[in-house]
Design a protein around this motif. Sequence first.
Motif, mmCIF file in Angstrom:
data_model
loop_
_atom_site.group_PDB
_atom_site.id
_atom_site.type_symbol
_atom_site.label_atom_id
_atom_site.label_comp_id
_atom_site.label_asym_id
_atom_site.label_seq_id
_atom_site.Cartn_x
_atom_site.Cartn_y
_atom_site.Cartn_z
ATOM 1 N N HIS A 1 -5.137 -48.497 -38.961
ATOM 2 C CA HIS A 1 -5.783 -49.320 -39.988
ATOM 3 C C HIS A 1 -4.744 -50.108 -40.791
ATOM 4 O O HIS A 1 -4.985 -51.265 -41.151
ATOM 5 N N ARG B 1 -10.136 -46.057 -31.316
ATOM 6 C CA ARG B 1 -10.440 -47.221 -32.150
ATOM 7 C C ARG B 1 -10.102 -48.505 -31.392
ATOM 8 O O ARG B 1 -9.051 -48.602 -30.762
ATOM 9 N N HIS B 2 -10.997 -49.468 -31.514
ATOM 10 C CA HIS B 2 -10.858 -50.745 -30.822
ATOM 11 C C HIS B 2 -10.770 -51.845 -31.872
ATOM 12 O O HIS B 2 -11.683 -52.028 -32.667
ATOM 13 N N TYR B 3 -9.659 -52.572 -31.847
ATOM 14 C CA TYR B 3 -9.415 -53.686 -32.757
ATOM 15 C C TYR B 3 -9.338 -54.980 -31.963
ATOM 16 O O TYR B 3 -8.898 -54.988 -30.807
ATOM 17 N N ALA C 1 -4.845 -42.626 -37.248
ATOM 18 C CA ALA C 1 -5.854 -43.279 -38.078
ATOM 19 C C ALA C 1 -5.212 -44.142 -39.151
ATOM 20 O O ALA C 1 -5.612 -45.298 -39.376
ATOM 21 N N GLU D 1 -14.848 -42.457 -24.243
ATOM 22 C CA GLU D 1 -13.623 -43.196 -24.582
ATOM 23 C C GLU D 1 -13.103 -43.957 -23.363
ATOM 24 O O GLU D 1 -12.780 -45.146 -23.436
ATOM 25 N N MET E 1 -11.360 -53.881 -36.912
ATOM 26 C CA MET E 1 -11.865 -52.865 -36.004
ATOM 27 C C MET E 1 -13.250 -53.265 -35.503
ATOM 28 O O MET E 1 -14.151 -53.530 -36.292
ATOM 29 N N GLU F 1 -14.978 -51.385 -33.019
ATOM 30 C CA GLU F 1 -15.793 -50.209 -32.707
ATOM 31 C C GLU F 1 -14.898 -48.983 -32.673
ATOM 32 O O GLU F 1 -13.696 -49.073 -32.410
ATOM 33 N N GLN F 2 -15.493 -47.822 -32.958
ATOM 34 C CA GLN F 2 -14.807 -46.554 -32.759
ATOM 35 C C GLN F 2 -15.676 -45.685 -31.878
ATOM 36 O O GLN F 2 -16.862 -45.481 -32.165
ATOM 37 N N ALA G 1 -8.177 -52.667 -40.937
ATOM 38 C CA ALA G 1 -9.501 -52.052 -40.854
ATOM 39 C C ALA G 1 -10.580 -53.093 -40.613
ATOM 40 O O ALA G 1 -11.567 -52.843 -39.921
ATOM 41 N N CYS H 1 -7.494 -41.250 -32.842
ATOM 42 C CA CYS H 1 -7.579 -41.622 -34.257
ATOM 43 C C CYS H 1 -8.348 -40.606 -35.095
ATOM 44 O O CYS H 1 -8.632 -40.860 -36.272
#
Length: 199
Positions: free
Chosen positions: A174, A190-192, A170, A27, A182, A184-185, A179, A164
């Motif tokens: 989203h 979580r990466h947006y 989570a 992470e 996004m 990648e997780q 959602a 998340c």
Amino acid sequence: MTDHSIDPDQDLRDLVASNPGQGTFEEYRHLRNVIRAKAPARVLIFGVGRDSQYWLDANEGGTTVFVEHEPTWIGMTRDLIPGVDVVQVSYDTVRTQWKALLERRDLLFMDDLPDRILAENWDVIFVDSPQGGSRRRPGRMKSIYTASVLARRSTDVEVLVHDCHRPVEATYAHRYLGAERMVEQVAGLRHYRLRPPVG
């Protein structure tokens, strides 16, 4: 002095080892790489801690602002990092309210942030506060929603939300970051990516 020719991530491994129960190596590495790719950048981080200096170093030459509500952590961080830019805020929620507040945008925006944060065009926003592991804690409803508003005011921004694996983070991530945005997780991170519409 660390010999990074042997392991270029040794400083990161040392951070994870000294900060148990926080981010995992994977992470932290993902977030570090996102910040370095944008640096020198405008980085907003919800939360301070033992990793604050690491994010400042990753964004060398850029502007890094921290948002925190715990006076003890603010004082500790200012003692460890003289001149660090920490903005103190307050939260008026508890985690158990998360379902009731999910669609209450009128109650979710953090209205005690200074204009210099509200008006900035951020490159990276990281939500890692307030603590969300206890029923008595504020939960991250307001920080995630506010991050989404600031992201939409910015031009091209990476938004990362930690923890998340928990339902509040989570669901709110989203719901308000989308959602479909996004990228990648990585474990609980979580990466947006939010960009302005084309055309």
